[in-house]
Scaffold this motif. Structure first.
Motif, mmCIF file in Angstrom:
data_model
loop_
_atom_site.group_PDB
_atom_site.id
_atom_site.type_symbol
_atom_site.label_atom_id
_atom_site.label_comp_id
_atom_site.label_asym_id
_atom_site.label_seq_id
_atom_site.Cartn_x
_atom_site.Cartn_y
_atom_site.Cartn_z
ATOM 1 N N GLY A 1 0.826 -1.210 0.000
ATOM 2 C CA GLY A 1 0.000 0.000 0.000
ATOM 3 C C GLY A 1 0.854 1.251 0.000
ATOM 4 O O GLY A 1 0.526 2.250 0.644
ATOM 5 N N SER B 1 1.531 3.164 -2.604
ATOM 6 C CA SER B 1 1.264 4.105 -3.699
ATOM 7 C C SER B 1 0.582 5.384 -3.231
ATOM 8 O O SER B 1 0.424 6.325 -4.015
ATOM 9 N N SER B 2 0.178 5.434 -1.948
ATOM 10 C CA SER B 2 -0.433 6.657 -1.418
ATOM 11 C C SER B 2 -0.491 6.575 0.109
ATOM 12 O O SER B 2 -0.227 5.521 0.706
ATOM 13 N N GLY B 3 -0.839 7.686 0.717
ATOM 14 C CA GLY B 3 -1.191 7.725 2.133
ATOM 15 C C GLY B 3 -0.105 7.251 3.087
ATOM 16 O O GLY B 3 1.076 7.557 2.940
ATOM 17 N N ILE B 4 -0.534 6.480 4.090
ATOM 18 C CA ILE B 4 0.343 6.061 5.177
ATOM 19 C C ILE B 4 1.499 5.200 4.649
ATOM 20 O O ILE B 4 2.643 5.354 5.072
ATOM 21 N N GLY B 5 1.195 4.294 3.714
ATOM 22 C CA GLY B 5 2.237 3.423 3.169
ATOM 23 C C GLY B 5 3.308 4.210 2.433
ATOM 24 O O GLY B 5 4.509 3.923 2.553
ATOM 25 N N ARG C 1 -1.515 0.281 -8.234
ATOM 26 C CA ARG C 1 -1.227 1.332 -9.237
ATOM 27 C C ARG C 1 0.263 1.399 -9.543
ATOM 28 O O ARG C 1 1.026 2.103 -8.881
ATOM 29 N N ALA D 1 0.578 -5.491 -7.464
ATOM 30 C CA ALA D 1 -0.197 -6.677 -7.074
ATOM 31 C C ALA D 1 -1.493 -6.234 -6.416
ATOM 32 O O ALA D 1 -1.511 -5.268 -5.663
ATOM 33 N N LEU E 1 -3.770 -7.218 -3.695
ATOM 34 C CA LEU E 1 -3.706 -8.091 -2.519
ATOM 35 C C LEU E 1 -5.086 -8.554 -2.064
ATOM 36 O O LEU E 1 -5.194 -9.323 -1.108
ATOM 37 N N ALA F 1 -4.658 -1.528 2.869
ATOM 38 C CA ALA F 1 -5.959 -1.800 3.482
ATOM 39 C C ALA F 1 -6.999 -0.879 2.865
ATOM 40 O O ALA F 1 -6.658 0.081 2.167
ATOM 41 N N LEU F 2 -8.238 -1.199 3.112
ATOM 42 C CA LEU F 2 -9.312 -0.311 2.675
ATOM 43 C C LEU F 2 -10.392 -0.301 3.729
ATOM 44 O O LEU F 2 -10.443 -1.160 4.608
ATOM 45 N N ALA F 3 -11.241 0.709 3.633
ATOM 46 C CA ALA F 3 -12.367 0.806 4.564
ATOM 47 C C ALA F 3 -13.592 1.214 3.759
ATOM 48 O O ALA F 3 -13.474 1.983 2.796
ATOM 49 N N TYR G 1 -16.981 3.036 4.446
ATOM 50 C CA TYR G 1 -17.698 3.753 5.498
ATOM 51 C C TYR G 1 -19.190 3.757 5.198
ATOM 52 O O TYR G 1 -19.702 4.641 4.526
ATOM 53 N N LEU H 1 -8.324 -8.497 1.737
ATOM 54 C CA LEU H 1 -7.210 -7.538 1.830
ATOM 55 C C LEU H 1 -6.815 -7.260 3.281
ATOM 56 O O LEU H 1 -5.633 -7.327 3.632
HETATM 57 N N1 LIG Z 1 -5.459 8.015 7.025
HETATM 58 C C1 LIG Z 1 -5.970 7.872 8.261
HETATM 59 O O1 LIG Z 1 -6.043 8.824 9.065
HETATM 60 C C2 LIG Z 1 -6.432 6.521 8.746
HETATM 61 C C3 LIG Z 1 -6.881 6.383 10.055
HETATM 62 C C4 LIG Z 1 -7.283 5.117 10.514
HETATM 63 C C5 LIG Z 1 -7.242 4.037 9.653
HETATM 64 N N2 LIG Z 1 -6.818 4.221 8.393
HETATM 65 C C6 LIG Z 1 -6.806 3.054 7.541
HETATM 66 O O2 LIG Z 1 -5.455 2.769 7.156
HETATM 67 C C7 LIG Z 1 -5.445 2.275 5.824
HETATM 68 C C8 LIG Z 1 -4.526 3.137 4.960
HETATM 69 O O3 LIG Z 1 -4.991 4.464 5.031
HETATM 70 P P1 LIG Z 1 -4.496 5.553 4.005
HETATM 71 O O4 LIG Z 1 -5.043 6.861 4.439
HETATM 72 O O5 LIG Z 1 -3.029 5.424 3.812
HETATM 73 O O6 LIG Z 1 -5.298 5.063 2.695
HETATM 74 P P2 LIG Z 1 -4.952 5.198 1.159
HETATM 75 O O7 LIG Z 1 -4.245 6.478 0.870
HETATM 76 O O8 LIG Z 1 -6.219 4.900 0.451
HETATM 77 O O9 LIG Z 1 -3.892 4.045 0.897
HETATM 78 C C9 LIG Z 1 -4.261 2.719 0.820
HETATM 79 C C10 LIG Z 1 -3.099 1.983 0.155
HETATM 80 O O10 LIG Z 1 -3.455 0.613 0.085
HETATM 81 C C11 LIG Z 1 -3.354 0.189 -1.264
HETATM 82 N N3 LIG Z 1 -4.351 -0.798 -1.581
HETATM 83 C C12 LIG Z 1 -5.702 -0.670 -1.451
HETATM 84 N N4 LIG Z 1 -6.294 -1.761 -1.924
HETATM 85 C C13 LIG Z 1 -5.296 -2.592 -2.349
HETATM 86 C C14 LIG Z 1 -5.291 -3.866 -2.937
HETATM 87 N N5 LIG Z 1 -6.422 -4.522 -3.213
HETATM 88 N N6 LIG Z 1 -4.088 -4.430 -3.253
HETATM 89 C C15 LIG Z 1 -2.949 -3.767 -3.009
HETATM 90 N N7 LIG Z 1 -2.887 -2.558 -2.445
HETATM 91 C C16 LIG Z 1 -4.059 -1.970 -2.126
HETATM 92 C C17 LIG Z 1 -3.551 1.436 -2.108
HETATM 93 O O11 LIG Z 1 -2.869 1.303 -3.345
HETATM 94 P P3 LIG Z 1 -3.554 1.005 -4.774
HETATM 95 O O12 LIG Z 1 -4.877 1.706 -4.801
HETATM 96 O O13 LIG Z 1 -2.542 1.526 -5.745
HETATM 97 O O14 LIG Z 1 -3.668 -0.481 -4.827
HETATM 98 C C18 LIG Z 1 -2.845 2.477 -1.262
HETATM 99 O O15 LIG Z 1 -1.461 2.479 -1.533
HETATM 100 C C19 LIG Z 1 -6.904 2.287 5.332
HETATM 101 O O16 LIG Z 1 -7.480 1.036 5.579
HETATM 102 C C20 LIG Z 1 -7.566 3.301 6.244
HETATM 103 O O17 LIG Z 1 -8.939 3.052 6.398
HETATM 104 C C21 LIG Z 1 -6.419 5.419 7.916
#
Ligand SMILES: NC(=O)c1ccc[n+]([C@@H]2O[C@H](COP(=O)([O-])OP(=O)(O)OC[C@H]3O[C@@H](n4cnc5c(N)ncnc54)[C@H](OP(=O)(O)O)[C@@H]3O)[C@@H](O)[C@H]2O)c1
Length: 115
Positions: A9, A11-15, A35, A59, A61, A87-89, A91, A108
């Motif tokens: 994960g 490609s964006s966000g926390i990862g 992506r 990949a 996942l 991960a995904l959520a 809502y 996932l």
């Molecule tokens: N940001 C927050 O404040 C926060 C707070 C609590 C919990 N969370 C949870 O933490 C997780 C990450 O948050 P985020 O803000 O970093 O979200 P995000 O920006 O949407 O990042 C999610 C990452 O997971 C990857 N991903 C999603 N589906 C995938 C799949 N099927 N296979 C492989 N990679 C996949 C996405 O890449 P691709 O789309 O390129 O595959 C992306 O790199 C989420 O579950 C979110 O609900 C976030």
């Protein structure tokens, strides 16, 4: 030799933030997500900016077969750290969640993490 981390994960966000921080600390990286264009850009940028080695692997996942393929590929590497962040959520009320969306969420967020 630098230590090697795999970040899912990335490609964006926390990862992506984890990948950036590890690169800044001198770790070599394998970054994984769906992506590939974003991952490739990230891997090139981090390699250039921090003089590390970074490789992108696309990949899905949420797809059991692709998880199995990735595990086989990763088994050939000497990994020091796994940041299994992808991960995904969804809502919405659980009762409104379509079955397919629930299945990919479990695959996932739960099964891919325990593989
Ligand atoms: N940001 C927050 O404040 C926060 C707070 C609590 C919990 N969370 C949870 O933490 C997780 C990450 O948050 P985020 O803000 O970093 O979200 P995000 O920006 O949407 O990042 C999610 C990452 O997971 C990857 N991903 C999603 N589906 C995938 C799949 N099927 N296979 C492989 N990679 C996949 C996405 O890449 P691709 O789309 O390129 O595959 C992306 O790199 C989420 O579950 C979110 O609900 C976030």
């Amino acid at each position: 030799m630098a230590q090697l981390a795999l970040v899912t994960g990335a490609s964006s966000g926390i990862g992506e933030a984890y990948a950036e921080r590890l690169a800044r600390d001198g770790w070599d990286l394998v970054v994984v997500a769906r992506r590939h264009d974003r991952l490739d850009d990230l891997a090139h940028r981090l390699a250039d900016d921090y003089d590390i080695r970074a490789r992108a692997i696309a990949a899905d996942l949420a797809d059991e077969g692709q998880v199995t393929t990735l595990i086989a590929e990763v088994a050939e590497m000497e990994l020091d750290l796994l940041v299994n962040n992808a991960a995904l959520a969804h809502y919405m009320p659980l009762a409104d969640l379509p079955l397919e969306a629930a299945q990919s969420l479990v695959q996932l967020n739960v099964l891919a993490r325990s593989s």
